[in-house]
Design a protein around this motif. Structure first.
Motif, PDB file in Angstrom:
ATOM      1  N   ALA A   8     -15.223  -5.311  -9.942  1.00  0.00           N
ATOM      2  CA  ALA A   8     -15.508  -6.675 -10.373  1.00  0.00           C
ATOM      3  C   ALA A   8     -15.004  -6.886 -11.792  1.00  0.00           C
ATOM      4  CB  ALA A   8     -17.012  -6.942 -10.307  1.00  0.00           C
ATOM      5  N   GLY A   9     -14.464  -8.085 -12.048  1.00  0.00           N
ATOM      6  CA  GLY A   9     -14.125  -8.465 -13.400  1.00  0.00           C
ATOM      7  C   GLY A   9     -12.661  -8.365 -13.753  1.00  0.00           C
ATOM      8  N   VAL A  10     -12.362  -8.715 -14.995  1.00  0.00           N
ATOM      9  CA  VAL A  10     -10.997  -8.819 -15.495  1.00  0.00           C
ATOM     10  C   VAL A  10     -10.275  -7.486 -15.390  1.00  0.00           C
ATOM     11  CG1 VAL A  10      -9.611  -9.329 -17.529  1.00  0.00           C
ATOM     12  CG2 VAL A  10     -11.663 -10.676 -17.054  1.00  0.00           C
ATOM     13  N   GLY A  11      -9.042  -7.529 -14.880  1.00  0.00           N
ATOM     14  CA  GLY A  11      -8.198  -6.344 -14.815  1.00  0.00           C
ATOM     15  C   GLY A  11      -8.427  -5.462 -13.616  1.00  0.00           C
ATOM     16  N   GLN A  12      -9.359  -5.822 -12.743  1.00  0.00           N
ATOM     17  CA  GLN A  12      -9.583  -5.055 -11.514  1.00  0.00           C
ATOM     18  C   GLN A  12      -8.711  -5.666 -10.411  1.00  0.00           C
ATOM     19  OE1 GLN A  12     -11.487  -2.339 -11.187  1.00  0.00           O
ATOM     20  NE2 GLN A  12     -12.299  -2.339 -13.273  1.00  0.00           N
ATOM     21  N   TRP A  13      -7.506  -5.113 -10.272  1.00  0.00           N
ATOM     22  CA  TRP A  13      -6.492  -5.769  -9.458  1.00  0.00           C
ATOM     23  C   TRP A  13      -5.998  -4.883  -8.318  1.00  0.00           C
ATOM     24  CZ3 TRP A  13      -2.595  -7.435 -13.848  1.00  0.00           C
ATOM     25  CH2 TRP A  13      -3.199  -8.396 -14.659  1.00  0.00           C
ATOM     26  N   ALA A  14      -5.868  -5.478  -7.144  1.00  0.00           N
ATOM     27  CA  ALA A  14      -5.084  -4.928  -6.032  1.00  0.00           C
ATOM     28  C   ALA A  14      -4.059  -5.987  -5.664  1.00  0.00           C
ATOM     29  CB  ALA A  14      -5.971  -4.598  -4.837  1.00  0.00           C
ATOM     30  N   GLY A  15      -2.789  -5.594  -5.590  1.00  0.00           N
ATOM     31  CA  GLY A  15      -1.761  -6.580  -5.241  1.00  0.00           C
ATOM     32  C   GLY A  15      -0.371  -6.126  -5.589  1.00  0.00           C
ATOM     33  N   SER A  16       0.483  -7.076  -5.928  1.00  0.00           N
ATOM     34  CA  SER A  16       1.916  -6.877  -6.236  1.00  0.00           C
ATOM     35  C   SER A  16       2.547  -5.957  -5.199  1.00  0.00           C
ATOM     36  CB  SER A  16       2.115  -6.366  -7.662  1.00  0.00           C
ATOM     37  OG  SER A  16       1.608  -5.078  -7.862  1.00  0.00           O
ATOM     38  N   SER A  17       2.538  -6.378  -3.954  1.00  0.00           N
ATOM     39  CA  SER A  17       2.874  -5.509  -2.825  1.00  0.00           C
ATOM     40  C   SER A  17       4.307  -5.682  -2.348  1.00  0.00           C
ATOM     41  CB  SER A  17       1.923  -5.796  -1.663  1.00  0.00           C
ATOM     42  OG  SER A  17       2.120  -7.119  -1.180  1.00  0.00           O
ATOM     43  N   SER A  18       4.728  -4.686  -1.560  1.00  0.00           N
ATOM     44  CA  SER A  18       6.000  -4.717  -0.842  1.00  0.00           C
ATOM     45  C   SER A  18       5.758  -4.087   0.518  1.00  0.00           C
ATOM     46  CB  SER A  18       7.073  -3.938  -1.608  1.00  0.00           C
ATOM     47  OG  SER A  18       8.273  -3.837  -0.859  1.00  0.00           O
ATOM     48  N   ALA A  19       6.072  -4.804   1.582  1.00  0.00           N
ATOM     49  CA  ALA A  19       5.809  -4.335   2.943  1.00  0.00           C
ATOM     50  C   ALA A  19       7.102  -4.217   3.731  1.00  0.00           C
ATOM     51  CB  ALA A  19       4.848  -5.290   3.652  1.00  0.00           C
ATOM     52  N   ALA A  20       7.110  -3.305   4.695  1.00  0.00           N
ATOM     53  CA  ALA A  20       8.265  -3.106   5.580  1.00  0.00           C
ATOM     54  C   ALA A  20       7.768  -2.669   6.944  1.00  0.00           C
ATOM     55  CB  ALA A  20       9.217  -2.070   4.992  1.00  0.00           C
ATOM     56  N   LEU A  21       8.573  -2.941   7.952  1.00  0.00           N
ATOM     57  CA  LEU A  21       8.243  -2.529   9.316  1.00  0.00           C
ATOM     58  C   LEU A  21       8.766  -1.125   9.590  1.00  0.00           C
ATOM     59  CD1 LEU A  21       9.086  -5.785  11.309  1.00  0.00           C
ATOM     60  CD2 LEU A  21       6.808  -4.927  10.717  1.00  0.00           C
TER      61      LEU A  21
END
Length: 278
Positions: A8-21
């Motif tokens: 929780a809170g500022v800077g707790q990040w999941a993301g900036s992803s790249s996906a492939a099959l």
């Protein structure tokens, strides 16, 4: 939600992803997880697998210490013609530097990234930090990349961003072609323009923001290839189209798309979301 915020809170990040099959139609996803903003906080690139593109199981974790880095940001994942995998990662130089560079790792399968040796492919230089690569195979059988560039020539102004384009015969040794998408003075993207997705028909998405204070609050804009020179893009909207960042688009074999994007929550933590677009 594909991946929850790590806390929780500022800077707790999941993301900036790249996906492939994968060859069997399942999904492989690489993304950044950050546990707070301070240089002492853990940051890692995670590689995960999913049968349906929604529920993921981690198969490899690459923490920032492995690269001698202060932080990490968006990776780029590519499934090669010979069935192997490449993962382009972007570590940040230790403070007080604001420099970024891009390494590549190669493996027979996504699990192999856990022990693969990195090789620097975009070092940047004393004037420019490079990060958040979008790497693709090009129509002529080569490789192409859109790279986010941060100028380092003015102290405390390093958040500015443009996008450059590069090509390669093998995805390892690259030829730099310079800036292909830039901010627009007086517009919502006046401080930065970072390409995040380019489709085969020329449609594209990018992250933009107007000011230094909007750093980490980028929004999604639309662009298109100009056809005037390789990789060049121009904005096709006068305002942002969505309040999210790092839009990634996976074309599906039977039509439609699966998209991933980093969404900000009310407490300023970030989660990774996905949608199926038919």
């Amino acid at each position: 939600m594909a991946v929850p915020a790590p806390g929780a809170g500022v800077g707790q990040w999941a993301g900036s992803s790249s996906a492939a099959l994968d060859a069997d139609g399942s999904f492989v996803l690489a993304y950044r997880v950050r546990h707070g903003h301070g240089p002492e906080n853990p940051v890692e690139t995670v590689v995960a697998h999913s049968e349906d593109g929604e529920g993921f199981e981690t198969v490899a974790t690459l923490d920032k210490e492995r690269f001698g880095a202060q932080s990490m940001e968006r990776p780029a994942l590519v499934h090669t013609d010979d069935g192997r995998w490449r993962l382009y990662v972007c570590p940040a130089s230790p403070a007080p530097s604001k420099h970024w560079w891009i390494d590549v790792l190669e493996a027979d399968d996504p699990e192999g990234f856990a022990t693969a040796e990195p090789r620097t492919v975009f070092p940047g230089d004393e004037r420019t930090g490079v990060k958040d690569p979008l790497v693709q195979r090009s129509a002529d059988g080569g490789w192409q990349a859109w790279i986010c560039c941060h100028p380092l020539d003015e102290e405390d102004e390093e958040d500015r961003m443009t996008t450059a384009y590069a090509t390669s015969d093998d995805g390892l040794d690259w030829t730099w072609h310079g800036t292909v998408l830039a901010p627009r003075p007086g517009m919502w993207d006046a401080r930065g323009a970072r390409v995040t997705a380019v489709l085969g028909d020329g449609r594209a998405a990018y992250d933009g923001r107007a000011t230094k204070e909007e750093n980490w609050f980028e929004r999604t804009g639309l662009a298109r290839l100009t056809g005037r020179r390789p990789g060049e893009l121009e904005q096709s909207n006068d305002d942002a189209v969505f309040d999210a960042r790092y839009l990634d688009v996976v074309p599906l074999p039977n039509g439609g798309y699966r998209i991933y994007y980093e969404a900000r929550l009310p407490d300023e933590s970030h989660e990774l979301r996905t949608e199926l677009i038919q």
